[in-house]
Design a protein around this motif. Sequence first.
Motif, PDB file in Angstrom:
ATOM      1  N   PRO A  34       0.820  -1.211   0.000  1.00 32.07           N
ATOM      2  CA  PRO A  34       0.000   0.000   0.000  1.00 32.07           C
ATOM      3  C   PRO A  34       0.852   1.258   0.000  1.00 32.07           C
ATOM      4  CG  PRO A  34      -0.788  -1.564   1.599  1.00 32.07           C
ATOM      5  CD  PRO A  34       0.522  -2.084   1.098  1.00 32.07           C
TER       6      PRO A  34
ATOM      7  N   ALA B 238      -4.472   4.003   2.069  1.00 36.98           N
ATOM      8  CA  ALA B 238      -3.688   3.327   1.035  1.00 36.98           C
ATOM      9  C   ALA B 238      -4.235   3.665  -0.335  1.00 36.98           C
ATOM     10  CB  ALA B 238      -3.754   1.821   1.257  1.00 36.98           C
TER      11      ALA B 238
ATOM     12  N   THR C 106      -2.832  -4.856  -2.716  1.00 32.61           N
ATOM     13  CA  THR C 106      -1.972  -5.625  -1.832  1.00 32.61           C
ATOM     14  C   THR C 106      -0.859  -6.300  -2.620  1.00 32.61           C
ATOM     15  OG1 THR C 106      -3.566  -7.398  -2.069  1.00 32.61           O
ATOM     16  CG2 THR C 106      -3.723  -6.052  -0.103  1.00 32.61           C
TER      17      THR C 106
ATOM     18  N   SER D 290      -5.772  -3.266   1.434  1.00 33.24           N
ATOM     19  CA  SER D 290      -5.851  -1.857   1.059  1.00 33.24           C
ATOM     20  C   SER D 290      -7.282  -1.341   1.069  1.00 33.24           C
ATOM     21  CB  SER D 290      -5.239  -1.644  -0.327  1.00 33.24           C
ATOM     22  OG  SER D 290      -3.868  -1.935  -0.324  1.00 33.24           O
TER      23      SER D 290
ATOM     24  N   SER E 205      -8.050  -5.729   8.076  1.00 30.65           N
ATOM     25  CA  SER E 205      -6.914  -5.321   7.249  1.00 30.65           C
ATOM     26  C   SER E 205      -5.599  -5.803   7.856  1.00 30.65           C
ATOM     27  CB  SER E 205      -6.899  -3.788   7.110  1.00 30.65           C
ATOM     28  OG  SER E 205      -5.785  -3.356   6.343  1.00 30.65           O
TER      29      SER E 205
ATOM     30  N   SER F  10       1.619  -3.707   8.627  1.00 33.21           N
ATOM     31  CA  SER F  10       1.318  -2.315   8.303  1.00 33.21           C
ATOM     32  C   SER F  10       1.292  -1.451   9.560  1.00 33.21           C
ATOM     33  CB  SER F  10      -0.032  -2.202   7.594  1.00 33.21           C
ATOM     34  OG  SER F  10      -0.434  -0.848   7.502  1.00 33.21           O
TER      35      SER F  10
END
Length: 230
Positions: A27, A45, A49, A96, A121, A128
């Motif tokens: 992202p 993002a 992905t 994302s 997510s 992330s």
Amino acid sequence: MLRWLRPFPGNFLRIARVHPRRECLGPVVSRTRDLDTFRSARRWATSVTPHSTASDPAEAEALRCLEQGTTKLEEGDVEAAKELYRRSTEIKRNASSLFNLGVTHYHLKEFDEAIAAWKESIALQPSSPDAHTNLASAYIVSPVARPDLALHHLRIASSLSPEDPEIAFNLAAVLEATGHLEEAVEYYEHSKKHGVERASMHIRNVSAKILGKRMQAAKEPDSDSSSGSS
């Protein structure tokens, strides 16, 4: 224009941040600044992905909805962005689109939905730091605040991105608010070292709190002695 929230008196958590779009394996995240002091950005993002491909018609349509949603979000049409992100997740669920869906829920104060989207997510892309940071923000500002969970996710975000001064600042803010003053100073200092000048004021304030606690603790034995002698 992105909005900024104040979860604790005197401290601000990052809510969103946006960069110009560019292609990459993961992202794409970017930054934006508002004019008020003590504001940090949340993130969204703009790419798909890792290892995704637009050769699959369904994935191509999901990507189109994701990009259109991001355009609507940048234009300030949060409801339209939410529907496009929701459509993207229905076609092809990826980190994302769920991340960005969480951003729209957050802006609309749908905190339970934002938390659910960001948790999913993270399940798809646990590395992330932005998702952990945003999830922490949601736990702070939701009607039933969970600073313990916010602290947990900010610690993870910091471990994933140890040089990020904004994450360090936000972690320090929650540590301060939850009474972990010495550790808060450490993260404020780290944040200042890497360019967040506003951390200086917080270092002074928290250091003063620590000194005050120590002085109060030093007085307490004297008070006990006085009570015993009388």
